[in-house]
Design an enzyme around this catalytic site. Sequence first.
Site, PDB file in Angstrom:
ATOM      1  CB  CYS A 171      13.540   6.789  -3.966  1.00 42.47           C
ATOM      2  SG  CYS A 171      14.625   6.279  -2.615  1.00 42.47           S
ATOM      3  CB  ALA A 172      11.615  10.400  -7.334  1.00 41.79           C
TER       4      ALA A 172
END
Length: 163
Positions: A58-59
Amino acid sequence: MATTALGGTPVSTIGDLPAQGTTAPSFELLGSDFSTVTHQAGTRTVLNIFPSVDTGVCAASVKKFNEIAASLENTTVVCVSNDLPFAQARFCGAEGIDGVTAASAFRSTFGDDYGVRLVDGKFEGLLARSVVVLDTDGTVIHSQLVPEIGQEPDYDAAVASLS
């Protein structure tokens, strides 16, 4: 209901992504400063949807879309998760993320309206990794439910839909 996977195990969403050619559901999200985030008529919008900014993939997607955003004309990239605005602000500040808008769906029906709320598995209640691209009128011009939550989205396909 659509199916994606988490660690190879199938998981289901509450519905299906809005189809290409349809008008996307309106949305009202909370920015990292608690301001209201919506689709702005006259501007194209890329919705980068994911479970939590506190996971590696996600990052990575937020960072990648932050890089891409600088080259997109008349386009806003909105990174959407159920993370609290505090967590999103912390992450964006620590990583120097300033080309995208972080937006929280924790107080909205976004996950249900866009068919991305996970209804089973260990991430139940979070949002499935997906991308939805809207034209200036809010029509869906691209959508992707990533087949494995641990996989990054197809950035090239999202950008190509804006051409």
